[in-house]
Design an enzyme around this catalytic site. Sequence first.
Site, PDB file in Angstrom:
ATOM      1  N   ASP A 111       0.835  -1.201   0.000  1.00 59.26           N
ATOM      2  CA  ASP A 111       0.000   0.000   0.000  1.00 59.26           C
ATOM      3  C   ASP A 111       0.869   1.252   0.000  1.00 59.26           C
ATOM      4  OD1 ASP A 111      -2.255  -1.530   0.021  1.00 59.26           O
ATOM      5  OD2 ASP A 111      -2.528  -1.428   2.189  1.00 59.26           O
ATOM      6  N   LYS A 139      -3.920   3.050  -3.119  1.00 59.37           N
ATOM      7  CA  LYS A 139      -4.871   4.052  -3.611  1.00 59.37           C
ATOM      8  C   LYS A 139      -4.708   5.240  -2.704  1.00 59.37           C
ATOM      9  CE  LYS A 139      -8.188   0.276  -3.921  1.00 59.37           C
ATOM     10  NZ  LYS A 139      -7.424  -0.594  -3.036  1.00 59.37           N
ATOM     11  N   MET A 180      -8.100   7.665   9.833  1.00 60.42           N
ATOM     12  CA  MET A 180      -8.509   8.410   8.640  1.00 60.42           C
ATOM     13  C   MET A 180      -9.395   9.610   8.991  1.00 60.42           C
ATOM     14  SD  MET A 180      -9.276   5.111   6.222  1.00 60.42           S
ATOM     15  CE  MET A 180      -9.755   3.992   7.530  1.00 60.42           C
TER      16      MET A 180
HETATM   17  N1  SAH Z   1      -3.892  -0.963   8.807  1.00 62.07           N
HETATM   18  C1  SAH Z   1      -3.495   0.354   9.260  1.00 62.07           C
HETATM   19  C2  SAH Z   1      -4.594   1.374   9.032  1.00 62.07           C
HETATM   20  C3  SAH Z   1      -4.863   1.639   7.567  1.00 62.07           C
HETATM   21  S1  SAH Z   1      -6.065   2.899   7.332  1.00 62.07           S
HETATM   22  C4  SAH Z   1      -3.091   0.290  10.726  1.00 62.07           C
HETATM   23  O1  SAH Z   1      -3.322  -0.730  11.379  1.00 62.07           O
HETATM   24  O2  SAH Z   1      -2.515   1.264  11.214  1.00 62.07           O
HETATM   25  C5  SAH Z   1      -4.999   4.295   7.108  1.00 62.07           C
HETATM   26  C6  SAH Z   1      -5.061   5.203   8.320  1.00 62.07           C
HETATM   27  O3  SAH Z   1      -4.233   4.696   9.358  1.00 62.07           O
HETATM   28  C7  SAH Z   1      -4.529   6.597   8.063  1.00 62.07           C
HETATM   29  O4  SAH Z   1      -5.487   7.428   7.455  1.00 62.07           O
HETATM   30  C8  SAH Z   1      -4.219   7.053   9.469  1.00 62.07           C
HETATM   31  O5  SAH Z   1      -5.399   7.415  10.166  1.00 62.07           O
HETATM   32  C9  SAH Z   1      -3.699   5.771  10.089  1.00 62.07           C
HETATM   33  N2  SAH Z   1      -2.229   5.684  10.025  1.00 62.07           N
HETATM   34  C10 SAH Z   1      -1.491   4.774   9.371  1.00 62.07           C
HETATM   35  N3  SAH Z   1      -0.183   4.978   9.597  1.00 62.07           N
HETATM   36  C11 SAH Z   1      -0.096   6.047  10.427  1.00 62.07           C
HETATM   37  C12 SAH Z   1       0.985   6.742  11.047  1.00 62.07           C
HETATM   38  N4  SAH Z   1       2.257   6.373  10.860  1.00 62.07           N
HETATM   39  N5  SAH Z   1       0.698   7.789  11.845  1.00 62.07           N
HETATM   40  C13 SAH Z   1      -0.590   8.173  12.049  1.00 62.07           C
HETATM   41  N6  SAH Z   1      -1.637   7.549  11.502  1.00 62.07           N
HETATM   42  C14 SAH Z   1      -1.400   6.502  10.703  1.00 62.07           C
END
Ligand code: SAH
Length: 262
Positions: A40, A61, A171
């Site tokens: 991703d 995406k 998100m």
């Molecule tokens: N599977 C991922 C989430 C994917 S959805 C997980 O477990 O973290 C994507 C969202 O995850 C982003 O919009 C944000 O809200 C959050 N996210 C992912 N990486 C991040 C990071 N390093 N710092 C802050 N938010 C993060």
Amino acid sequence: MTAAAHPGTVSLVGAGPGDPELLTLKAARLLASADIVLHDDLVPAAVLAHAERALIINVGKRCGRKNLTQEQIEAMMVEHARRGLSVVRLKSGDPLVFGRAGEEMDALRAAGIPFEVVPGITAAFAAAAAIQRPLTDRRSASSISFSSGHHAPGSALQPASLSGATRVVYMPGHDLHAIAAQLRSDGLSPGLPCVIVSRAAQPDQQILGTTLTDLDRVAPLPAPSILLVGETLAQRQPEAVDSLAECGPAATAAAPPLTLGL
Ligand code: SAH
């Protein structure tokens, strides 16, 4: 394309929040031996560097840009596995949290492809570590809720009954005002501490502390960011204040002023 006598395997792997040191040993090992990595957008180059011999394909995406449909991604996983290859489907954080892994596992099951799931550190945990606050605390929070701000405004983020929970909104997007309004209409106290952590566990991490009332006036931080709301965010050890900056009032009289910073 001919199918191999034995299909390869697919590993749905969590890449963690971005710091390569937060990869699991298993994730690093699978990346090092993978033939194909389908990743991703949020997975940084420092993590992909573990995949020394693999063909690396970004299937992400972002902001409405759609390279591949979800169905195409699933078809790629199946096709490469049928050729006998070792496929890593690499997702940021944990693969089972807001990662469409359910659909991908359904597709793999339907195609008879063996797969495994390797958990990763989800953004909520990286954000809590960044701000050095607990997500649960026996004095104030006995549960945690993860929700997506993606569908705000309009959709309820949480049932109002979830008092004593730390809320984590993935998100959050640009419409923090709508999220704050929804949380207040769910019955949360306007004075509750809120923290936005942008790019948690990455070199350019940013932290912003405020309250539910003042969330309306906050400009969004760079993506990816995550929003945490709850009493536990106001707690801190007295000796931990030296590098912290004032950010807003405390939620309760008992708690010290909310102070957060890098
Ligand atoms: N599977 C991922 C989430 C994917 S959805 C997980 O477990 O973290 C994507 C969202 O995850 C982003 O919009 C944000 O809200 C959050 N996210 C992912 N990486 C991040 C990071 N390093 N710092 C802050 N938010 C993060």
